[in-house]
Design an enzyme around this catalytic site. Structure first.
Site, short mmCIF file in Angstrom:
data_model
loop_
_atom_site.label_atom_id
_atom_site.label_comp_id
_atom_site.label_asym_id
_atom_site.label_seq_id
_atom_site.Cartn_x
_atom_site.Cartn_y
_atom_site.Cartn_z
CG ASN A 1 -1.71 1.20 1.45
OD1 ASN A 1 -1.79 2.05 0.56
ND2 ASN A 1 -2.33 1.32 2.62
CE LYS B 1 -0.20 3.24 4.79
NZ LYS B 1 -0.15 3.39 6.23
CG HIS C 1 -5.92 1.84 5.19
ND1 HIS C 1 -5.51 2.80 6.09
CD2 HIS C 1 -4.88 0.99 5.05
CE1 HIS C 1 -4.25 2.53 6.46
NE2 HIS C 1 -3.86 1.43 5.84
CD GLU D 1 -3.03 5.49 6.77
OE1 GLU D 1 -3.01 5.52 5.53
OE2 GLU D 1 -2.10 5.00 7.46
CD GLU E 1 -3.39 -2.52 7.38
OE1 GLU E 1 -2.29 -2.73 6.90
OE2 GLU E 1 -4.08 -1.51 7.12
N GLY F 1 2.39 2.39 10.79
CA GLY F 1 3.33 3.50 10.61
C GLY F 1 4.03 3.91 11.89
CB SER G 1 5.18 -1.49 12.06
OG SER G 1 4.74 -0.17 12.32
P1 PGA Z 1 2.79 0.41 7.60
O1 PGA Z 1 1.32 0.58 6.99
O2 PGA Z 1 3.35 -0.88 7.05
O3 PGA Z 1 3.55 1.63 7.12
O4 PGA Z 1 2.65 0.37 9.07
C1 PGA Z 1 0.49 -0.52 6.80
C2 PGA Z 1 -0.84 -0.08 6.23
O5 PGA Z 1 -1.36 0.95 6.66
O6 PGA Z 1 -1.39 -0.74 5.34
#
Ligand code: PGA
Length: 252
Positions: free
Chosen positions: A9, A11, A94, A96, A164, A170, A210
């Site tokens: 992803n 983003k 997601h 976010e 997640e 992140g 992460s």
């Molecule tokens: P990250 O994000 O690996 O940077 O923690 C994962 C995600 O949000 O899909």
């Protein structure tokens, strides 16, 4: 046997030119690994270019979001129909999107229905926040997100679920393999009660939050974890290839 899957992803990162470079950088390495589904999810504006580059390879492309209507007066939105010719997968719900753009379980449910009706494979994201986790509400929240997101959707093994935990995204603070494995086993149980145990055994469930090439093995060694949704580490070709390579090797 569930086929392992690693999705990147990206983003809101990469210009079109950067997305082209990143795709070209990772493609040879990704192509060389087999027996695993490999998906890259660049921003909307790069989908066309990226899909041309990966055409005729086993590497698939996904979008990071979409609206649930087919077309119409929805300024700024992208429809499932528009995505259909450009990608195979779409990330939906997601955290976010839920956190910063007000997506509720009902909206995610509409999007899941629209994706399936159009023939896109949804990567359906769920996860609890830090407060929910600390309040001991993880399972309650996940059960609500699963049943809410899948409301009126009949049993479908093409849906990919991504667990997640919001506190792990992140932050560099991934869950442990054991924690994620137990939670994903619980999610599989929720799918079994929502649908049936046969389909629940066939649905792929990923861990996300992460994930790096240094910790991926811990997750994919867990029998209930079928792969990962990778954010930050999917922006570096060598790291992403290494995550895919280790997963394919451990899931043999
Ligand atoms: P990250 O994000 O690996 O940077 O923690 C994962 C995600 O949000 O899909």
């Amino acid at each position: 046997m569930r086929r392992p899957l690693i999705a990147g992803n990206w983003k809101m990162n990469t210009t079109v030119d950067e997305a082209v470079i990143l795709t070209r950088d990772m493609l040879p390495g990704l192509k060389a690994i087999s027996n695993i589904d490999r998906v890259i999810c660049p921003p909307f504006i790069s989908l066309q270019r990226v899909s041309e580059i990966v055409k005729d390879t086993a590497v698939a492309v996904g979008a990071q979001n979409m609206y649930f209507k087919e077309k119409g007066a929805f300024t700024g939105e992208i429809s499932p129909l528009m995505l259909k010719s450009l990608c195979k997968y779409v990330i939906l719900g997601h955290s976010e999107r839920r956190q910063f753009f007000g997506e509720t379980d009902d909206i995610v449910n509409e999007k899941l229905k629209a994706a399936l009706a159009t023939g896109l494979l949804p990567i359906f994201c769920i996860g609890e926040s830090l407060q929910e986790n600390e309040a001991g509400k993880t399972r309650e929240i996940l059960a609500r997100q699963v049943t809410g997101g899948l409301k009126a959707i009949s049993a479908n093994k093409d849906i990919v679920v991504a667990y997640e935990p919001v506190w792990a995204i992140g932050t560099g603070k991934a869950a442990t393999g054991d924690q994620a494995g137990r939670t994903i086993e619980f999610i599989r149980g929720t799918l079994a009660s929502t649908w049936n145990s046969e389909i629940a055994q066939s649905v792929r469930i990923l861990y996300g939050g992460s994930v790096t090439d240094a910790n991926i093995a811990e997750f994919v060694r867990e029998p209930h974890i079928d792969g990962a949704l990778v954010g930050g580490a999917s922006l570096k070709a060598s790291d992403f290839i290494e995550i895919v390579r280790q997963t394919a090797a451990l899931k043999q």
